[in-house]
Design an enzyme around this catalytic site. Structure first.
Site, PDB file in Angstrom:
ATOM      1  CG  ASP A  69      -2.100   1.184   1.292  1.00 16.56           C
ATOM      2  OD1 ASP A  69      -1.603   1.989   0.488  1.00 16.56           O
ATOM      3  OD2 ASP A  69      -2.964   1.011   1.839  1.00 16.56           O
ATOM      4  CG  HIS A 107      -2.808  -0.135  -8.756  1.00 22.40           C
ATOM      5  ND1 HIS A 107      -2.620  -1.646  -8.397  1.00 22.40           N
ATOM      6  CD2 HIS A 107      -4.306  -0.120  -8.665  1.00 22.40           C
ATOM      7  CE1 HIS A 107      -3.888  -2.185  -7.782  1.00 22.40           C
ATOM      8  NE2 HIS A 107      -4.736  -1.320  -8.291  1.00 22.40           N
ATOM      9  CD  GLU A 139      -6.575   3.480  -9.432  1.00 25.85           C
ATOM     10  OE1 GLU A 139      -5.436   3.115  -8.560  1.00 25.85           O
ATOM     11  OE2 GLU A 139      -7.815   2.855  -9.081  1.00 25.85           O
TER      12      GLU A 139
END
Ligand code: 6MZ
Length: 346
Positions: free
Chosen positions: A140, A200, A203
């Site tokens: 994270d 990711h 985004e």
């Protein structure tokens, strides 16, 4: 065969599913009733039909879910439930990703978190649930580079001890927090030790610099990549890097529309990459939070972009090439697709 049956029976590969975002209403009900003192109701754990939230608000939803899922027992329950739900939806191969968390109050540790996810995968297999599952340990971005490095070390250990169940690393979390460059050392280490990288990227808009840096690794797959291509404010050089390295994209239609990073289904970047013939894999992202499943996502892609059943079949079959599992697993999956095809196209 009507559409609902076709899409559920269609064998599918799910490559982008965050564990705590995938918790269904039914499982959430069990958690909410076990933890009534938290005073949490359903409206705070999911984004219903026709609703949308800003991406920021979506991250608030995850914080609420994390309050409900905070013991080893919870992790075991949500993981087994999620795996069984994917299997019931016709998913034959699933890569789950999740961020190891520690909760001092309940004794949950990052290590026990990963152990419990692996235990759940074994349990489902022993019960004969018809799905092959792998695990990506998630970083994270909110937690910074030191925690990222710790996470990679944990993933390395489990890659070696889990009999091939831990296959990679995911970089996720609120894309507006922190800078990707901080994670390069951890990600390079992961790659050098044989872990695959699912990152990711772009985004949200204006992340060209970060995306360019991370694309140099290069990642093995890209999550979302919404703003990579020039028509979405990205650039030709980013596009070239993705295409030249043939890096598959994990595309999540409902998540992006409900999370308001894409204005509507017809403008989803699936269209761009699919028309380019680039490896594009339909995924759910957070089936619980966004109230969807993989069958619905395939159906949505087909109805929005006019794909024939034959084209949908090819799309789901090509996703096999993008799995992180070893080649023998992919061969088995290709066999499964072959054996199921006559039933769908009789
Ligand atoms: C970025 C996301 C995400 O790890 O607790 N996550 N990260 N973008 C998204 N788009 C909507 N959806 C989920 O699952 C929840 C975590 O997954 C990441 C976030 O870090 C979130 O806290 P786990 O199982």
């Amino acid at each position: 065969m009507d559409d609902a049956v076709f899409y559920r029976e269609l064998p599918k590969v799910e490559l982008h599913a965050h564990l705590n975002g995938s918790v269904s209403v039914q499982t959430m009900e069990k958690l909410i009733s076990q933890k009534q003192h938290l005073n949490i109701d359903h409206s705070r754990t999911a984004v219903g039909k026709g609703q949308s939230r800003t991406l920021d608000e979506c991250f608030e939803v995850f914080r609420v879910i994390h309050k409900l899922v905070d013991t080893d027992e919870d992790i075991l329950m949500v993981t087994t439930d999620v795996i069984k739900e994917f299997a019931a939806d016709g998913v034959k191969y699933l890569e789950l990703r999740s961020t190891p968390r520690e909760e001092k109050a309940t004794g949950l540790t990052k290590r026990s978190y990963v152990e419990t996810v692996i235990k759940a995968i074994h349990q489902c297999k022993n019960e004969g649930v018809d799905i092959d599952v792998r695990f990506l340990v998630a970083i994270d971005r909110r937690n910074g580079m030191e925690v990222a490095l710790e996470t990679v070390k944990l993933a390395e250990e489990f890659m070696l001890s889990s009999g091939g169940l831990v296959v990679g690393i995911d970089l996720s979390g609120d894309p507006t927090v922190g800078h990707g460059k901080n994670f390069l050392p951890a990600l390079e280490r992961a790659r050098n030790s044989g872990l695959k990288l699912a990152l990711h990227l772009s985004e949200v808009p204006s992340q060209q610099e970060e995306s360019a840096l991370l694309l140099n690794l290069p990642p093995d797959r890209i999550g979302h990549g919404t703003f990579l291509h020039p028509e979405m404010g990205g650039s030709q050089s980013l596009l070239d890097k993705v295409v030249q390295n043939n890096i598959p994209l994990e595309l999540c239609l409902t998540s992006n529309v409900k999370g308001q990073t894409v204005p509507c289904y017809s403008q989803h970047h699936f269209k761009y990459w699919y028309q380019l013939g680039h490896p594009s894999v339909i995924c759910t992202d957070d089936k619980g939070v966004f109230c969807t499943d993989l069958s619905q996502e395939y159906q949505l892609a087909a109805s929005t972009f006019g794909l024939s059943r034959e084209a949908v079949w090819t799309l789901s079959q090509r996703a096999i090439d993008c799995c992180f599992a070893e080649e023998s697993v992919k061969q088995q999956l290709r066999q499964t697709w072959k054996s199921l095809r006559p039933r769908l196209f009789q």
